[in-house]
Design a protein around this motif. Structure first.
Motif, PDB file in Angstrom:
ATOM      1  N   THR A  37       1.189  -0.928  -0.193  1.00 19.81           N
ATOM      2  CA  THR A  37       0.127   0.176  -0.186  1.00 19.81           C
ATOM      3  C   THR A  37       0.917   0.967  -0.212  1.00 19.81           C
ATOM      4  O   THR A  37       2.275   0.809   0.219  1.00 19.81           O
ATOM      5  CB  THR A  37      -0.511   0.038   1.407  1.00 19.81           C
ATOM      6  OG1 THR A  37       0.574   0.519   2.770  1.00 19.81           O
ATOM      7  CG2 THR A  37      -1.887  -1.225   1.440  1.00 19.81           C
ATOM      8  N   ARG A  67      -2.687  -0.142  -9.948  1.00 28.94           N
ATOM      9  CA  ARG A  67      -3.172  -0.476  -9.001  1.00 28.94           C
ATOM     10  C   ARG A  67      -4.379  -1.446  -8.675  1.00 28.94           C
ATOM     11  O   ARG A  67      -5.338  -2.371 -10.033  1.00 28.94           O
ATOM     12  CB  ARG A  67      -4.585   0.466  -8.203  1.00 28.94           C
ATOM     13  CG  ARG A  67      -5.428   0.930  -6.940  1.00 28.94           C
ATOM     14  CD  ARG A  67      -6.101   1.940  -7.042  1.00 28.94           C
ATOM     15  NE  ARG A  67      -6.495   1.980  -5.768  1.00 28.94           N
ATOM     16  CZ  ARG A  67      -8.193   1.125  -5.067  1.00 28.94           C
ATOM     17  NH1 ARG A  67      -8.513  -0.009  -6.397  1.00 28.94           N
ATOM     18  NH2 ARG A  67      -8.516   1.077  -3.485  1.00 28.94           N
ATOM     19  N   GLY A  71      -6.424  -2.040  -3.754  1.00 22.23           N
ATOM     20  CA  GLY A  71      -5.844  -1.753  -3.047  1.00 22.23           C
ATOM     21  C   GLY A  71      -4.791  -1.211  -3.185  1.00 22.23           C
ATOM     22  O   GLY A  71      -3.437  -0.623  -2.860  1.00 22.23           O
TER      23      GLY A  71
END
Length: 274
Positions: A37, A67, A71
């Motif tokens: 992330t 992406r 996420g």
């Protein structure tokens, strides 16, 4: 003020911090096959979250990261393009450039070679023709929308079902979900036509006024690994259909020979322990 070693002082004076952070960002993503992330990366880089998002948005816009649905972040297709450019500089890139140049000289049109890399069909060699009607959206590194582009359709048509499914899934990721089934259904019918004909066509789907033709290229083991393409003026296409498609097919045969010879030489060197 903290002590900075002399070597680091010299490095700091000659490099750009933003570029170094962007490269470090990519290195972190490459080391996380399950994804990372932006918050994870900010922590590893020791920078604030806002700055890290700026890096992410820039790399995303340039196609160097993508992406995932959850996420997390993965490397984008332009990273594969860089790698392929590096590898090709020592392999068959010169030959491919020569092939598309000769094809352009024969047809007068803009010509290119696109290579299948990591489920994306990436344009790696390009030669601009003399026709005053220019294809404005072609560039080395172009990928995506394989279900629209002639080179992408050629690869989809002549690939095995598993490869086709992966390439199409990536290609349709840019399409609204409600439209995907209809596109896939139409493409299934078009694939049969492409296989029967031997080459693909983009009938002004990617750029108005331009017809794209894609002829498949094959590796030594018979896998479709790319396509030679021609972009021609839509107004001239009806009269030149046979001429352009035949020239593209001939160049694709030549390109396939280069690819097969290159793989054969690599295999022979490996077997001999070179």
């Amino acid at each position: 003020m903290p002590f900075i070693p002399p070597d680091d002082r010299k490095r700091a004076a000659t490099t750009l911090q933003t570029v170094e952070r962007a490269l470090s960002f990519l290195e972190i993503v490459s080391e996380r096959p399950i994804g990372a992330t932006v918050r994870d990366i900010a922590g590893e880089l020791g920078i604030n979250l806002t700055t890290c998002y700026h890096l992410y948005n820039t790399l995303l816009a340039r196609g160097y990261v993508e992406r995932n649905a959850d996420g997390t972040i993965r490397l984008g297709t332009n990273v594969a393009s860089l790698y392929e450019g590096y590898r090709n500089s020592f392999a068959y890139q010169r030959e491919m450039l020569a092939i598309v140049r000769r094809l352009s000289e024969t047809t007068g049109e803009t010509t290119f070679f696109s290579h299948l890399v990591n489920d994306a069909v990436i344009l790696t060699a390009l030669y601009e023709g003399t026709d005053p009607v220019k294809a404005g959206s072609l560039y080395v590194g172009l990928s995506g929308l394989e279900h629209v582009r002639a080179s992408g359709k050629a690869v989809l048509a002549f690939s095995d079902p598993e490869t086709r499914e992966r390439v199409l899934e990536r290609s349709l990721s840019a399409v609204p979900p409600a439209q995907r089934l209809a596109i896939a259904t139409r493409l299934e019918e078009e694939v049969r036509e492409i296989v029967a004909r031997g080459w693909s066509i983009d009938d002004e789907g990617y750029e108005n006024g331009i017809i794209g033709v894609g002829a498949p290229c094959f590796a030594l083991d018979g896998r479709c690994v790319g396509a030679v393409g021609v972009w021609a003026s839509a107004s001239e296409w009806p009269a030149r259909r046979e001429e352009i498609s035949s020239a593209a097919l001939a160049s694709a045969v030549e390109a396939s020979r280069v690819l097969a010879d290159g793989e054969g030489q690599t295999s022979a060197a490996s077997e001999s322990g070179v």
